[in-house]
Enzyme design. Structure first.
Site, PDB file in Angstrom:
ATOM      1  N   HIS A 220     -52.129  11.084 -57.195  1.00  0.00           N
ATOM      2  CA  HIS A 220     -52.935  10.931 -58.408  1.00  0.00           C
ATOM      3  C   HIS A 220     -52.909  12.183 -59.269  1.00  0.00           C
ATOM      4  O   HIS A 220     -53.920  12.592 -59.840  1.00  0.00           O
ATOM      5  CB  HIS A 220     -54.380  10.576 -58.024  1.00  0.00           C
ATOM      6  CG  HIS A 220     -54.508   9.248 -57.350  1.00  0.00           C
ATOM      7  ND1 HIS A 220     -55.340   9.016 -56.291  1.00  0.00           N
ATOM      8  CD2 HIS A 220     -53.886   8.077 -57.580  1.00  0.00           C
ATOM      9  CE1 HIS A 220     -55.231   7.761 -55.902  1.00  0.00           C
ATOM     10  NE2 HIS A 220     -54.349   7.170 -56.666  1.00  0.00           N
TER      11      HIS A 220
ATOM     12  N   HIS B 274     -58.749   6.246 -58.614  1.00  0.00           N
ATOM     13  CA  HIS B 274     -57.288   6.099 -58.708  1.00  0.00           C
ATOM     14  C   HIS B 274     -56.915   6.098 -60.195  1.00  0.00           C
ATOM     15  O   HIS B 274     -57.647   5.586 -61.025  1.00  0.00           O
ATOM     16  CB  HIS B 274     -56.874   4.820 -58.005  1.00  0.00           C
ATOM     17  CG  HIS B 274     -57.231   4.811 -56.542  1.00  0.00           C
ATOM     18  ND1 HIS B 274     -56.323   4.554 -55.557  1.00  0.00           N
ATOM     19  CD2 HIS B 274     -58.415   5.057 -55.910  1.00  0.00           C
ATOM     20  CE1 HIS B 274     -56.911   4.630 -54.370  1.00  0.00           C
ATOM     21  NE2 HIS B 274     -58.200   4.925 -54.563  1.00  0.00           N
TER      22      HIS B 274
HETATM   23  C1  LIG Z   1     -46.903   5.371 -54.290  1.00  0.00           C
HETATM   24  C2  LIG Z   1     -48.010   5.442 -55.303  1.00  0.00           C
HETATM   25  C3  LIG Z   1     -49.210   4.794 -55.046  1.00  0.00           C
HETATM   26  C4  LIG Z   1     -50.227   4.854 -55.992  1.00  0.00           C
HETATM   27  N1  LIG Z   1     -51.331   4.070 -55.821  1.00  0.00           N
HETATM   28  C5  LIG Z   1     -52.196   3.936 -56.835  1.00  0.00           C
HETATM   29  C6  LIG Z   1     -53.210   2.962 -56.790  1.00  0.00           C
HETATM   30  O1  LIG Z   1     -53.298   2.176 -55.847  1.00  0.00           O
HETATM   31  N2  LIG Z   1     -54.071   2.909 -57.843  1.00  0.00           N
HETATM   32  C7  LIG Z   1     -53.973   3.737 -58.918  1.00  0.00           C
HETATM   33  O2  LIG Z   1     -54.806   3.658 -59.827  1.00  0.00           O
HETATM   34  N3  LIG Z   1     -53.032   4.674 -58.979  1.00  0.00           N
HETATM   35  C8  LIG Z   1     -52.104   4.759 -57.996  1.00  0.00           C
HETATM   36  N4  LIG Z   1     -51.095   5.648 -58.093  1.00  0.00           N
HETATM   37  C9  LIG Z   1     -51.069   6.558 -59.248  1.00  0.00           C
HETATM   38  C10 LIG Z   1     -50.685   5.879 -60.551  1.00  0.00           C
HETATM   39  O3  LIG Z   1     -49.740   4.878 -60.314  1.00  0.00           O
HETATM   40  C11 LIG Z   1     -50.134   6.924 -61.525  1.00  0.00           C
HETATM   41  O4  LIG Z   1     -51.065   7.965 -61.700  1.00  0.00           O
HETATM   42  C12 LIG Z   1     -49.836   6.342 -62.899  1.00  0.00           C
HETATM   43  O5  LIG Z   1     -49.191   5.096 -62.791  1.00  0.00           O
HETATM   44  C13 LIG Z   1     -48.971   7.304 -63.688  1.00  0.00           C
HETATM   45  O6  LIG Z   1     -48.672   6.782 -64.950  1.00  0.00           O
HETATM   46  P1  LIG Z   1     -47.765   7.610 -65.968  1.00  0.00           P
HETATM   47  O7  LIG Z   1     -47.561   6.754 -67.144  1.00  0.00           O
HETATM   48  O8  LIG Z   1     -48.347   8.955 -66.141  1.00  0.00           O
HETATM   49  O9  LIG Z   1     -46.390   7.854 -65.189  1.00  0.00           O
HETATM   50  P2  LIG Z   1     -45.354   6.787 -64.568  1.00  0.00           P
HETATM   51  O10 LIG Z   1     -45.974   5.443 -64.470  1.00  0.00           O
HETATM   52  O11 LIG Z   1     -44.850   7.405 -63.321  1.00  0.00           O
HETATM   53  O12 LIG Z   1     -44.231   6.698 -65.659  1.00  0.00           O
HETATM   54  C14 LIG Z   1     -43.286   7.679 -65.931  1.00  0.00           C
HETATM   55  C15 LIG Z   1     -42.002   6.989 -66.331  1.00  0.00           C
HETATM   56  O13 LIG Z   1     -41.095   7.936 -66.853  1.00  0.00           O
HETATM   57  C16 LIG Z   1     -39.826   7.725 -66.296  1.00  0.00           C
HETATM   58  N5  LIG Z   1     -39.128   9.009 -66.295  1.00  0.00           N
HETATM   59  C17 LIG Z   1     -39.484  10.127 -65.631  1.00  0.00           C
HETATM   60  N6  LIG Z   1     -38.600  11.107 -65.880  1.00  0.00           N
HETATM   61  C18 LIG Z   1     -37.688  10.611 -66.734  1.00  0.00           C
HETATM   62  C19 LIG Z   1     -36.544  11.145 -67.353  1.00  0.00           C
HETATM   63  N7  LIG Z   1     -36.168  12.417 -67.177  1.00  0.00           N
HETATM   64  N8  LIG Z   1     -35.812  10.335 -68.168  1.00  0.00           N
HETATM   65  C20 LIG Z   1     -36.172   9.043 -68.379  1.00  0.00           C
HETATM   66  N9  LIG Z   1     -37.259   8.491 -67.807  1.00  0.00           N
HETATM   67  C21 LIG Z   1     -38.010   9.267 -66.995  1.00  0.00           C
HETATM   68  C22 LIG Z   1     -40.112   7.197 -64.904  1.00  0.00           C
HETATM   69  O14 LIG Z   1     -39.000   6.531 -64.339  1.00  0.00           O
HETATM   70  C23 LIG Z   1     -41.296   6.309 -65.161  1.00  0.00           C
HETATM   71  O15 LIG Z   1     -40.917   5.016 -65.520  1.00  0.00           O
HETATM   72  C24 LIG Z   1     -50.054   5.617 -57.176  1.00  0.00           C
HETATM   73  C25 LIG Z   1     -48.851   6.271 -57.423  1.00  0.00           C
HETATM   74  C26 LIG Z   1     -47.817   6.162 -56.518  1.00  0.00           C
HETATM   75  C27 LIG Z   1     -46.501   6.807 -56.844  1.00  0.00           C
END
Ligand SMILES: Cc1cc2nc3c(=O)[nH]c(=O)nc-3n(C[C@H](O)[C@H](O)[C@H](O)COP(=O)(O)OP(=O)(O)OC[C@H]3O[C@@H](n4cnc5c(N)ncnc54)[C@H](O)[C@@H]3O)c2cc1C
Length: 574
Positions: A508, A554
């Site tokens: 997280h 979360h």
């Molecule tokens: C295994 C796991 C379990 C979790 N369980 C929960 C849960 O049960 N409940 C909850 O609320 N939260 C949970 N979380 C946390 C939550 O999912 C994340 O905090 C949240 O989804 C992050 O969103 P974001 O948009 O910041 O990043 P992300 O959703 O990670 O999106 C980032 C995107 O950018 C892309 N990207 C990264 N680098 C590059 C690059 N250089 N070039 C092109 N594309 C790139 C990635 O592929 C991805 O698609 C969990 C996370 C994980 C990994």
């Protein structure tokens, strides 16, 4: 429109870097206006028709797969030098396509704290709620037993084509001892975990719909939407290396450099803005490669500093977890689903038949958020880092099976695992460039787990609370017996040593491109309350990296809310 290589001449109004939890929503919302063109550049493949991303129960299969960036932290001294995995979604929908689907929002006081920290009242709970609801399709699972006081319709959205939020109300055996024991040890019942005041025990809510995962990709960038919008293009398997100053101004960052699926390094320029949504690890790395970051660190990696922003890659906060396992004499835990193929196949057949049964959700029914007592000794030396008296310090999350990732499941027996998370952590870690390969290497992640006495104190308090819960009368019938040596509970040092061996890290993470007040001193914060990167133009950041401090729940739900908010800001010309 979906593709892997872009015709060179094409231009777009907006480029979204990272089609993850936030990026998918932003791209989808912006392209609702057919006069606006949007390009998403996503590093991973499509989520469509991938069974491991669809059936909720089997989601851990995505770890170490091609849908995971497969990061690890640097060795953590307080974890006996172990280097836990740090999974991140490498697929459309990002981490929402691989995560555990627990759907929380930050408590009301966290949003209020963001509002007072940034000086922007639009982040206050009563104001952010409209974005939370806009993103949500709340539903109760059909044909299950109704428990009193298990949800509050006034805090939910009911949009059929948005993120499904499914309340768990089935009467699995664990619910009775779980609710009973909580009440016996003085943990109050919370009517709705997502009502803003989560401290107590509540029924779990999952981001599922019709027995399947509901993610930012399934709802906002699904095949139907992509097909119907010629103004929206998604490039898959395309790795963004950095942003480049756009011709004519060295502080306008609307050009994106990436390596496309053919291996060619190419650029694309947005007419209006780039929105960086690559997540808590990749966002600061992409900024640093672009010359935006702490000057000394950039210099050390032979990167010319365009703007010295010391906060980039700093302030990483997380919620670490540890698993304490108890043996029970129940026979209906989920252990047999995991170790007996015939049992798994039975449930799989049911899921395939009508998407019902045990594989439609994870092994959790209730969750407990708690606080250390107001008179705890720690407060004589340390300020409470939480956002206020209704904000959790820790989370206890009982699973109906053995889930400890640090020790293997025995071949026989039935178990309940208490997953214990520190919530209001005051540890701050870092994400930095790989000095051996700054342009394409993995982020160097140092969360500095357990480096504060507060985090260790909270962990001890939470474990002791969980032991009281399992020793309560309601668990007697199930003969709950710890699988660890309970003498550690009476000895802080022994408990700390156990924690060091049992902590499995966090997922997280927030804060590596944190938001601050519009007028904070240069470099102290990365984005202003309108998500624009301070000191440059044409660039916003919208993902978990912007949260100024740990989210006490979360993180997915809070990420969705800010994605809806930034989309609204951009659409309204702000
Ligand atoms: C295994 C796991 C379990 C979790 N369980 C929960 C849960 O049960 N409940 C909850 O609320 N939260 C949970 N979380 C946390 C939550 O999912 C994340 O905090 C949240 O989804 C992050 O969103 P974001 O948009 O910041 O990043 P992300 O959703 O990670 O999106 C980032 C995107 O950018 C892309 N990207 C990264 N680098 C590059 C690059 N250089 N070039 C092109 N594309 C790139 C990635 O592929 C991805 O698609 C969990 C996370 C994980 C990994």
């Amino acid at each position: 429109v979906i593709g892997t290589v872009l015709p060179r001449a094409e231009t777009f109004d907006y480029i979204v870097v990272g089609g993850g939890s936030a990026g998918s929503i932003i791209a989808s919302r912006l392209s609702e206006n057919s006069h606006v063109s949007v390009l998403v550049i996503e590093g991973g493949p499509s989520h469509e028709n991938e069974v491991d991303l669809t059936i909720p129960y089997i989601y851990p299969r995505t770890f170490h797969s091609r849908f995971d960036w497969n990061f690890t932290t640097v060795p953590q001294p307080n974890l006996n030098n172990r280097a836990p995995i740090y999974p991140r979604g490498h697929v459309l929908g990002g981490s929402s396509s691989i995560n555990g689907m627990t759907l929380n929002r930050a408590p009301a006081s966290d949003w209020d704290k963001i509002a007072s920290h940034t000086g922007d009242r639009s982040f206050r709970w009563e104001n952010i709620l409209k974005y939370i609801k806009k993103n949500e399709g709340f539903n109760r699972p059909p044909n299950t037993r109704e428990y009193a006081n298990s949800y509050d319709t006034s805090v939910h959205g009911f949009n059929a084509n948005k993120i499904g939020n499914t309340l768990v109300t089935d009467g699995n055996w664990i619910s009775e001892p779980s609710l009973g024991a909580a009440s016996e040890v003085g943990i109050s019942h919370v009517g709705d975990v997502n009502g803003g005041y989560p401290v107590g025990i509540s029924w779990q809510q999952f981001s599922t719909k019709g027995g399947a995962r509901s993610s930012a990709a399934t709802e906002y960038l699904n095949a139907r939407i992509l097909k119907s919008r010629p103004n929206l293009k998604v490039l898959l398997n395309s790795f963004v290396t950095r942003l480049l100053p756009t011709a004519g101004s060295n502080l306008r960052f609307t050009t994106v450099e990436y390596r496309d699926a053919s291996g060619a390094t190419v650029t694309a320029t947005a007419r209006r803005e780039v929105i960086l949504s690559a997540g808590v690890m990749a966002t600061p790395i992409i900024l640093m490669r672009s010359g935006l970051g702490p000057r000394a660190h950039l210099q050390a990696n032979n990167i010319t500093t365009v703007l010295d922003i010391p906060a980039i890659g700093q302030n990483l906060q997380d919620r670490i977890g540890a698993a304490a396992v108890w043996m029970v004499n129940a026979t209906d835990t989920d252990d047999d689903i995991d170790r007996d193929t015939a049992v798994f196949n039975k449930w799989m057949d049911q899921w395939n038949h009508n998407r019902t049964g045990r594989l439609t959700q994870m092994s959790y029914r209730q969750m407990i958020f708690g606080r250390v007592p107001n008179n705890a000794s720690i407060f004589s030396t340390m300020q409470d880092p939480s956002s206020g008296p209704t904000c959790p310090h820790y989370e206890l999350y009982p699973a109906n099976k053995w889930t400890s990732p640090t020790s293997p499941r025995p071949p026989t027996g039935h178990f309940v695992t208490m997953n214990i998370f520190v919530s209001a952590s005051n540890v701050r870690g870092t994400v930095t460039l790989d000095p051996t390969n700054p342009l394409t290497g993995n982020p160097v992640i140092d969360p500095k787990y357990l480096s504060s006495e507060w985090d260790r104190y909270v962990m001890r308090d939470a474990i002791r609370t969980s032991a009281r819960y399992f020793n309560a009368p309601s668990w007697k019938k199930w003969n709950a017996t710890p699988v660890f040596d309970t003498s550690i509970l009476n000895d802080d040092d022994a408990l700390d040593a156990w924690v060091s061996s049992a902590v499995f890290g966090g997922v997280h993470g927030v804060g590596t491109a944190r938001m601050g007040p519009t007028n904070s001193p240069p470099g102290q914060d990365v984005v202003a309350p309108n998500f624009k990167v301070k000191g440059v133009s044409g660039l916003r950041i919208a993902d978990t990296s912007i949260f100024p401090f740990v989210i006490n729940g979360h993180t997915m739900g809070a990420t969705y809310a800010i994605a809806e908010k930034v989309s609204d800001l951009i659409k309204s010309g702000n």
